[in-house]
Design a protein around this motif. Structure first.
Motif, PDB file in Angstrom:
ATOM      1  N   MET A  33       0.861  -1.180   0.029  1.00 37.02           N
ATOM      2  CA  MET A  33      -0.033  -0.011  -0.002  1.00 37.02           C
ATOM      3  C   MET A  33       0.911   1.212  -0.053  1.00 37.02           C
ATOM      4  O   MET A  33       2.040   1.227   0.742  1.00 37.02           O
ATOM      5  N   GLY A  34       0.380   2.226  -0.418  1.00 39.84           N
ATOM      6  CA  GLY A  34       1.215   3.634  -0.638  1.00 39.84           C
ATOM      7  C   GLY A  34       0.376   4.765  -0.871  1.00 39.84           C
ATOM      8  O   GLY A  34      -0.939   4.592  -1.130  1.00 39.84           O
ATOM      9  N   ILE A  50       4.262   0.858   1.797  1.00 37.80           N
ATOM     10  CA  ILE A  50       4.416   0.074   3.090  1.00 37.80           C
ATOM     11  C   ILE A  50       4.145  -1.301   2.470  1.00 37.80           C
ATOM     12  O   ILE A  50       3.339  -1.599   1.632  1.00 37.80           O
ATOM     13  N   SER A  51       5.035  -2.461   3.016  1.00 35.49           N
ATOM     14  CA  SER A  51       4.968  -3.614   2.348  1.00 35.49           C
ATOM     15  C   SER A  51       3.832  -4.327   3.147  1.00 35.49           C
ATOM     16  O   SER A  51       3.084  -4.023   3.797  1.00 35.49           O
ATOM     17  N   TRP A  52       3.500  -5.622   2.468  1.00 36.36           N
ATOM     18  CA  TRP A  52       2.229  -6.380   2.718  1.00 36.36           C
ATOM     19  C   TRP A  52       2.023  -6.692   4.407  1.00 36.36           C
ATOM     20  O   TRP A  52       1.058  -6.568   5.094  1.00 36.36           O
ATOM     21  N   SER A  53       3.296  -6.873   4.902  1.00 30.38           N
ATOM     22  CA  SER A  53       3.116  -7.114   6.428  1.00 30.38           C
ATOM     23  C   SER A  53       3.481  -5.854   7.179  1.00 30.38           C
ATOM     24  O   SER A  53       3.234  -5.821   8.280  1.00 30.38           O
ATOM     25  N   THR A  57       9.171  -0.174   4.819  1.00 26.13           N
ATOM     26  CA  THR A  57       8.574   1.153   4.414  1.00 26.13           C
ATOM     27  C   THR A  57       9.547   1.942   3.866  1.00 26.13           C
ATOM     28  O   THR A  57      10.692   1.799   3.841  1.00 26.13           O
ATOM     29  N   TYR A  58       8.968   2.776   2.790  1.00 22.08           N
ATOM     30  CA  TYR A  58       9.967   3.618   2.127  1.00 22.08           C
ATOM     31  C   TYR A  58       9.471   5.189   1.867  1.00 22.08           C
ATOM     32  O   TYR A  58       8.198   5.241   1.743  1.00 22.08           O
ATOM     33  N   TYR A  59      10.213   6.120   1.907  1.00 23.65           N
ATOM     34  CA  TYR A  59       9.495   7.337   2.079  1.00 23.65           C
ATOM     35  C   TYR A  59      10.468   8.249   0.979  1.00 23.65           C
ATOM     36  O   TYR A  59      11.432   8.090   0.579  1.00 23.65           O
ATOM     37  N   ALA A  60       9.523   9.214   0.292  1.00 27.42           N
ATOM     38  CA  ALA A  60      10.166  10.327  -0.418  1.00 27.42           C
ATOM     39  C   ALA A  60      11.197  11.263   0.546  1.00 27.42           C
ATOM     40  O   ALA A  60      10.638  11.117   1.570  1.00 27.42           O
ATOM     41  N   ASP A  61      12.189  11.700  -0.226  1.00 28.22           N
ATOM     42  CA  ASP A  61      13.201  12.377   0.775  1.00 28.22           C
ATOM     43  C   ASP A  61      12.313  13.760   1.247  1.00 28.22           C
ATOM     44  O   ASP A  61      12.525  14.039   2.408  1.00 28.22           O
ATOM     45  N   SER A  62      11.371  14.158   0.599  1.00 28.53           N
ATOM     46  CA  SER A  62      10.580  15.317   0.854  1.00 28.53           C
ATOM     47  C   SER A  62       9.702  15.287   2.403  1.00 28.53           C
ATOM     48  O   SER A  62       9.588  16.293   2.929  1.00 28.53           O
ATOM     49  N   VAL A  63       9.410  14.043   2.696  1.00 31.89           N
ATOM     50  CA  VAL A  63       8.559  13.732   3.543  1.00 31.89           C
ATOM     51  C   VAL A  63       9.116  12.863   4.839  1.00 31.89           C
ATOM     52  O   VAL A  63       8.642  12.774   5.883  1.00 31.89           O
ATOM     53  N   LYS A  64      10.541  12.331   4.466  1.00 31.78           N
ATOM     54  CA  LYS A  64      11.075  11.475   5.600  1.00 31.78           C
ATOM     55  C   LYS A  64      11.393  12.132   6.797  1.00 31.78           C
ATOM     56  O   LYS A  64      11.912  13.547   6.881  1.00 31.78           O
ATOM     57  N   GLY A  65      10.861  11.597   7.788  1.00 32.87           N
ATOM     58  CA  GLY A  65      11.212  12.228   9.060  1.00 32.87           C
ATOM     59  C   GLY A  65      10.166  12.829   9.556  1.00 32.87           C
ATOM     60  O   GLY A  65       9.865  13.200  10.923  1.00 32.87           O
ATOM     61  N   ASP A  98      -0.967  -2.214  -4.741  1.00 33.26           N
ATOM     62  CA  ASP A  98      -0.364  -3.222  -5.846  1.00 33.26           C
ATOM     63  C   ASP A  98      -0.162  -4.501  -4.968  1.00 33.26           C
ATOM     64  O   ASP A  98       0.524  -4.387  -4.012  1.00 33.26           O
ATOM     65  N   ARG A  99       0.037  -5.760  -5.943  1.00 33.95           N
ATOM     66  CA  ARG A  99       0.414  -6.946  -5.433  1.00 33.95           C
ATOM     67  C   ARG A  99       2.116  -6.835  -5.338  1.00 33.95           C
ATOM     68  O   ARG A  99       2.716  -7.681  -4.578  1.00 33.95           O
ATOM     69  N   LEU A 100       2.859  -5.967  -6.120  1.00 35.67           N
ATOM     70  CA  LEU A 100       4.202  -5.865  -6.208  1.00 35.67           C
ATOM     71  C   LEU A 100       4.455  -4.696  -5.465  1.00 35.67           C
ATOM     72  O   LEU A 100       3.956  -3.516  -5.538  1.00 35.67           O
ATOM     73  N   MET A 101       5.667  -5.094  -4.507  1.00 36.07           N
ATOM     74  CA  MET A 101       6.190  -3.932  -3.967  1.00 36.07           C
ATOM     75  C   MET A 101       7.017  -2.989  -4.502  1.00 36.07           C
ATOM     76  O   MET A 101       7.630  -3.454  -5.430  1.00 36.07           O
ATOM     77  N   GLY A 102       7.268  -1.738  -4.226  1.00 34.34           N
ATOM     78  CA  GLY A 102       8.360  -0.598  -4.964  1.00 34.34           C
ATOM     79  C   GLY A 102       8.952  -0.029  -3.956  1.00 34.34           C
ATOM     80  O   GLY A 102       8.657  -0.056  -2.652  1.00 34.34           O
ATOM     81  N   TYR A 103       9.834   0.768  -4.602  1.00 35.64           N
ATOM     82  CA  TYR A 103      11.016   1.466  -3.539  1.00 35.64           C
ATOM     83  C   TYR A 103      11.018   3.156  -4.030  1.00 35.64           C
ATOM     84  O   TYR A 103      12.086   3.644  -3.877  1.00 35.64           O
ATOM     85  N   GLY A 104       9.769   3.639  -4.445  1.00 30.02           N
ATOM     86  CA  GLY A 104       9.935   5.047  -4.611  1.00 30.02           C
ATOM     87  C   GLY A 104       9.139   5.319  -5.939  1.00 30.02           C
ATOM     88  O   GLY A 104       7.857   4.559  -6.280  1.00 30.02           O
ATOM     89  N   SER A 105       9.508   6.307  -6.818  1.00 34.04           N
ATOM     90  CA  SER A 105       8.787   6.908  -8.064  1.00 34.04           C
ATOM     91  C   SER A 105       8.585   6.096  -9.006  1.00 34.04           C
ATOM     92  O   SER A 105       7.661   6.115  -9.935  1.00 34.04           O
TER      93      SER A 105
END
Length: 122
Positions: A33-34, A50-53, A57-65, A98-105
Motif C-alpha cells: 500500500m502506498g 509499506i509492504s504487505w506485512s 517502508t520507504y519514503y520520499a526524501d521530501s517527507v522523510k522524518g 499493488d501486489r508488487l512492492m516498490g521503492y519510490g517513484s
C-alpha cells in the motif's frame, strides 16, 4: 481492490493530520500500500509505501522524518500520519495498492483511490 481515502482538510503549518484509506474487494494483506500526492500545477509524486506485512517502508526524501505510513491488516486500512506540515505539502493525496512492492517513484501501483485534499496554511 477498491480504495477509499479520508482525513483530508485544512491544517496550519507545523500541525499534524492523519489520512486513512480503507480497502475492499481483495485480500488486503496481499497488497503493498502506498500514497502519492499531486499539488496544484505540479506532477503527481510518490510519498510513501509499506509492504504487505508492514515490515518494510520507504519514503520520499521530501517527507522523510515527518510522515509515517502504517497499516492494520485486521481493519483493511492504511494510514499516513503527517507531522510538521508545510505549505508545500498541500496536495490531493491518493491511496494506492499493488501486489508488487516498490521503492519510490518507479513504483507503478495498479489501484488508486479517489484522493483526499490536504491544505496547509502558512
Amino acid at each position: 481492490v477498491q480504495l477509499q481515502a479520508s482525513g483530508g482538510g485544512l491544517v496550519q503549518a507545523g500541525g499534524s493530520q492523519r489520512l486513512s484509506c480503507t480497502a475492499s474487494g481483495r485480500t488486503f494483506s496481499n497488497y503493498a500500500m502506498g500514497w502519492f500526492r499531486q499539488a496544484p500545477g505540479k506532477e503527481r509524486e510518490f510519498v510513501a509505501i509499506i509492504s504487505w506485512s508492514g515490515g518494510s517502508t520507504y519514503y520520499a526524501d521530501s517527507v522523510k522524518g515527518r510522515f509515517t505510513i502504517s497499516r492494520d491488516n485486521a481493519k483493511n486500512t492504511v494510514y499516513l500520519q503527517m507531522n510538521s506540515l508545510k505549505p508545500e505539502d498541500t496536495a490531493v493525496y491518493y491511496c494506492t495498492a499493488d501486489r508488487l512492492m516498490g521503492y519510490g517513484s518507479s513504483w507503478s501501483p495498479g489501484y488508486w483511490g479517489q484522493g483526499t485534499l490536504v491544505t496547509v496554511s502558512s
